[in-house]
Design a protein around this motif. Structure first.
Motif, PDB file in Angstrom:
ATOM      1  N   GLY A  46       8.011 -40.920  43.778  1.00  0.00           N
ATOM      2  CA  GLY A  46       8.280 -42.068  43.671  1.00  0.00           C
ATOM      3  C   GLY A  46       7.178 -42.717  42.808  1.00  0.00           C
ATOM      4  N   LEU A  47       5.734 -42.543  43.903  1.00  0.00           N
ATOM      5  CA  LEU A  47       5.029 -43.223  44.034  1.00  0.00           C
ATOM      6  C   LEU A  47       4.209 -43.458  42.467  1.00  0.00           C
ATOM      7  CD1 LEU A  47       3.554 -43.282  47.227  1.00  0.00           C
ATOM      8  CD2 LEU A  47       5.123 -44.773  46.774  1.00  0.00           C
ATOM      9  N   SER A  48       3.920 -44.579  41.664  1.00  0.00           N
ATOM     10  CA  SER A  48       3.398 -44.090  40.935  1.00  0.00           C
ATOM     11  C   SER A  48       1.910 -44.184  40.375  1.00  0.00           C
ATOM     12  CB  SER A  48       3.960 -44.843  39.793  1.00  0.00           C
ATOM     13  OG  SER A  48       3.530 -44.610  38.281  1.00  0.00           O
ATOM     14  N   PHE A  49       1.202 -43.469  40.180  1.00  0.00           N
ATOM     15  CA  PHE A  49      -0.046 -42.800  39.082  1.00  0.00           C
ATOM     16  C   PHE A  49      -0.864 -43.953  38.253  1.00  0.00           C
ATOM     17  CE2 PHE A  49      -0.206 -39.637  42.498  1.00  0.00           C
ATOM     18  CZ  PHE A  49      -0.918 -40.185  43.421  1.00  0.00           C
ATOM     19  N   ARG A 116       2.949 -33.297  42.491  1.00  0.00           N
ATOM     20  CA  ARG A 116       3.323 -32.855  40.966  1.00  0.00           C
ATOM     21  C   ARG A 116       3.243 -34.499  40.559  1.00  0.00           C
ATOM     22  NH1 ARG A 116       2.723 -29.343  36.815  1.00  0.00           N
ATOM     23  NH2 ARG A 116       4.991 -29.455  35.334  1.00  0.00           N
ATOM     24  N   THR A 117       3.082 -34.423  38.921  1.00  0.00           N
ATOM     25  CA  THR A 117       3.333 -36.478  38.334  1.00  0.00           C
ATOM     26  C   THR A 117       4.474 -35.469  37.333  1.00  0.00           C
ATOM     27  OG1 THR A 117       1.508 -36.265  37.218  1.00  0.00           O
ATOM     28  CG2 THR A 117       2.118 -37.227  39.492  1.00  0.00           C
ATOM     29  N   ASP A 118       5.392 -36.484  37.496  1.00  0.00           N
ATOM     30  CA  ASP A 118       5.538 -36.173  35.299  1.00  0.00           C
ATOM     31  C   ASP A 118       5.523 -36.712  34.248  1.00  0.00           C
ATOM     32  OD1 ASP A 118       5.793 -39.012  35.642  1.00  0.00           O
ATOM     33  OD2 ASP A 118       8.281 -38.811  36.357  1.00  0.00           O
ATOM     34  N   GLU A 119       5.733 -37.267  33.362  1.00  0.00           N
ATOM     35  CA  GLU A 119       4.820 -37.661  31.767  1.00  0.00           C
ATOM     36  C   GLU A 119       4.759 -39.042  32.422  1.00  0.00           C
ATOM     37  OE1 GLU A 119       9.886 -38.182  31.030  1.00  0.00           O
ATOM     38  OE2 GLU A 119       7.737 -36.488  32.378  1.00  0.00           O
ATOM     39  N   ASN A 120       5.407 -39.845  32.996  1.00  0.00           N
ATOM     40  CA  ASN A 120       4.901 -40.969  33.577  1.00  0.00           C
ATOM     41  C   ASN A 120       4.010 -41.002  34.742  1.00  0.00           C
ATOM     42  OD1 ASN A 120       6.729 -42.463  31.392  1.00  0.00           O
ATOM     43  ND2 ASN A 120       8.377 -41.705  32.730  1.00  0.00           N
ATOM     44  N   ASP A 121       3.334 -40.097  35.172  1.00  0.00           N
ATOM     45  CA  ASP A 121       2.373 -40.553  36.625  1.00  0.00           C
ATOM     46  C   ASP A 121       3.425 -40.759  37.346  1.00  0.00           C
ATOM     47  OD1 ASP A 121      -0.047 -39.322  34.880  1.00  0.00           O
ATOM     48  OD2 ASP A 121       0.009 -41.442  34.399  1.00  0.00           O
ATOM     49  N   VAL A 122       4.513 -40.819  37.965  1.00  0.00           N
ATOM     50  CA  VAL A 122       5.078 -40.591  39.407  1.00  0.00           C
ATOM     51  C   VAL A 122       5.471 -39.663  40.033  1.00  0.00           C
ATOM     52  CG1 VAL A 122       7.738 -41.801  39.770  1.00  0.00           C
ATOM     53  CG2 VAL A 122       6.927 -43.037  38.034  1.00  0.00           C
ATOM     54  N   ILE A 123       4.833 -39.492  41.127  1.00  0.00           N
ATOM     55  CA  ILE A 123       5.597 -38.450  41.597  1.00  0.00           C
ATOM     56  C   ILE A 123       6.727 -37.656  41.920  1.00  0.00           C
ATOM     57  CG2 ILE A 123       5.058 -37.447  44.192  1.00  0.00           C
ATOM     58  CD1 ILE A 123       2.801 -39.209  44.316  1.00  0.00           C
ATOM     59  N   THR A 124       6.877 -36.061  41.614  1.00  0.00           N
ATOM     60  CA  THR A 124       8.464 -36.030  41.506  1.00  0.00           C
ATOM     61  C   THR A 124       8.266 -34.738  43.032  1.00  0.00           C
ATOM     62  OG1 THR A 124       7.757 -34.259  40.378  1.00  0.00           O
ATOM     63  CG2 THR A 124       8.976 -36.449  38.835  1.00  0.00           C
ATOM     64  N   ILE A 125       7.042 -34.155  43.791  1.00  0.00           N
ATOM     65  CA  ILE A 125       7.335 -32.837  44.252  1.00  0.00           C
ATOM     66  C   ILE A 125       5.907 -32.680  44.845  1.00  0.00           C
ATOM     67  CG2 ILE A 125       6.795 -31.135  42.676  1.00  0.00           C
ATOM     68  CD1 ILE A 125       9.663 -29.990  44.657  1.00  0.00           C
ATOM     69  N   ILE A 126       5.809 -32.503  46.129  1.00  0.00           N
ATOM     70  CA  ILE A 126       4.643 -31.912  46.587  1.00  0.00           C
ATOM     71  C   ILE A 126       5.169 -30.520  47.383  1.00  0.00           C
ATOM     72  CG2 ILE A 126       2.790 -32.475  48.559  1.00  0.00           C
ATOM     73  CD1 ILE A 126       5.032 -35.414  47.324  1.00  0.00           C
ATOM     74  N   LYS A 127       4.672 -29.836  46.348  1.00  0.00           N
ATOM     75  CA  LYS A 127       4.215 -28.596  47.447  1.00  0.00           C
ATOM     76  C   LYS A 127       3.186 -28.069  48.419  1.00  0.00           C
ATOM     77  CE  LYS A 127       5.538 -23.685  46.681  1.00  0.00           C
ATOM     78  NZ  LYS A 127       6.291 -22.870  46.281  1.00  0.00           N
ATOM     79  N   VAL A 128       3.527 -27.471  49.315  1.00  0.00           N
ATOM     80  CA  VAL A 128       1.890 -26.977  50.680  1.00  0.00           C
ATOM     81  C   VAL A 128       1.793 -25.151  50.358  1.00  0.00           C
ATOM     82  CG1 VAL A 128       1.333 -27.119  52.416  1.00  0.00           C
ATOM     83  CG2 VAL A 128       2.568 -29.057  51.735  1.00  0.00           C
ATOM     84  N   ILE A 129       1.130 -25.038  50.092  1.00  0.00           N
ATOM     85  CA  ILE A 129       0.484 -23.416  50.166  1.00  0.00           C
ATOM     86  C   ILE A 129      -0.669 -23.379  50.386  1.00  0.00           C
ATOM     87  CG2 ILE A 129      -0.608 -23.740  47.038  1.00  0.00           C
ATOM     88  CD1 ILE A 129       0.782 -21.325  47.065  1.00  0.00           C
TER      89      ILE A 129
END
Length: 345
Positions: A46-49, A116-129
């Motif tokens: 939900g945080l935005s860049f 991961r961010t969407d087209e509005n630069d808002v964080i939607t999910i984080i993946k750790v690999i």
């Protein structure tokens, strides 16, 4: 897992910085990849860049990660590898599926936190690999198999190459009969529930002569899943689970490989490496790659079925005592990895 909730205040209380070394698997301060993912997804979604230049976006992402984990945010981030040295990870902010790693090879001990961010630069999910899992996603040919070995069959149908587990693991093995039916094969390994390698050999030997449907060489993962299901059953688990991470049967520190040809593909993980695994310590004992047990099933394909004919079981420490190691190339340049569409699912 709930231990990540306890983590909320420990870094600030302990005075640790993001650069202070933490033993892999430390039950107080180390976050496993699953725990790290849980914390970051809970705090950062939900945080935005929006409106930030790329370089600034990267810095803000690291600042937000510091706050999420309870670390004091540095006034400036050191140019070290990885940037979060204590927890052994780097961060990448991705709007597209083209991941770029600059001027360094992938590291099997390092985690890659992909935001991961969407087209509005808002964080939607984080993946750790992990680096080893990330390498398998390359489809461009820019990465080569780091390690390979050759399996030369002998006259023996079954070979227990390592008579005993590594000294590192012997003190945490089961000493009595163990019922695994209520456990998951991908759980963290537990003190007193890890079968000795000789007992694993006895249980897995029942698979010699078994057959399963050959889904085709182009579906190697699905074909391997059929074998993994048989292995879980033979070991005593009531369910089959596979999260695609190393080792396959995490609860037993067991990696499973199906061989229908002599070449053994090992990826970025060298079996005899003394590097630590990204799992919690077992009774304060760190677990290394060389402590993992490798079950190699050799077979042939006939009439649409894979027929298992041979079993080889060894510790990573003894792996190259039996199997000849191939040489491998080291890459040190910009690596571009197209992430699959379902990567964040």
């Amino acid at each position: 897992m709930t231990c990540w909730l306890i983590w909320e205040t420990t870094p600030s209380q302990s005075g640790l910085t993001i650069y202070d070394q933490i033993q892999t698997g430390d039950t107080r301060y180390w976050l496993t990849s699953e725990e790290l993912s849980a914390v970051l997804n809970h705090r950062l979604i939900g945080l935005s860049f929006q409106g930030l230049p790329l370089r600034t976006r990267s810095k803000v992402a690291k600042q937000q990660v510091c706050q999420a984990l309870g670390y004091q945010t540095p006034t400036s981030f050191q140019k070290c590898q990885p940037r979060f040295t204590g927890q052994m990870f780097d961060t990448y902010v991705q709007k597209s599926n083209n991941l770029q790693v600059w001027n360094e090879e992938l590291d099997i001990e390092r985690r890659y936190v992909i935001i991961r961010t969407d087209e509005n630069d808002v964080i939607t999910i984080i993946k750790v690999i992990s680096g080893s899992d990330l390498a398998f996603l390359d489809t461009t040919g820019t990465l080569t198999q780091k390690f390979q070995a050759r399996l030369t069959p002998s006259n023996q149908v079954m070979e227990l190459i390592s008579q005993y587990d590594t000294l590192n693991i012997q003190n945490v093995l089961a000493t009595t009969q163990v019922d695994l039916s209520l456990n998951s094969p991908i759980e963290e390994p537990e003190m007193g529930k890890i079968l000795p390698i000789a007992e694993c050999f006895t249980r897995l030997s029942t698979l010699i002569g078994r057959s399963f449907h050959n889904v085709g060489s182009l579906q190697e993962r699905n074909r391997g899943a059929l074998l993994h299901a048989l292995v879980c059953q033979a070991l005593g688990y009531s369910t089959y689970q596979d999260n695609g991470k190393f080792p396959d049967i995490k609860h037993q520190l067991l990696e499973v490989k199906l061989q229908t040809s002599p070449t053994i593909d090992l990826g970025l993980v060298c079996p005899d490496s003394q590097a630590c695994l990204d799992i919690e310590q077992i009774n304060y004992q760190k677990v290394r790659h060389c402590d993992v047990r490798y079950a190699l099933f050799y077979g042939h394909i006939e009439n649409g079925f894979v027929h298992i004919t041979n079993l080889y079981l060894t510790t990573g420490k003894d792996f190259f005592d039996r199997f000849d190691k191939f040489g491998g190339k080291v890459l040190n340049k910009k690596i571009q990895i197209p992430l699959p569409r379902n990567f964040f699912d």
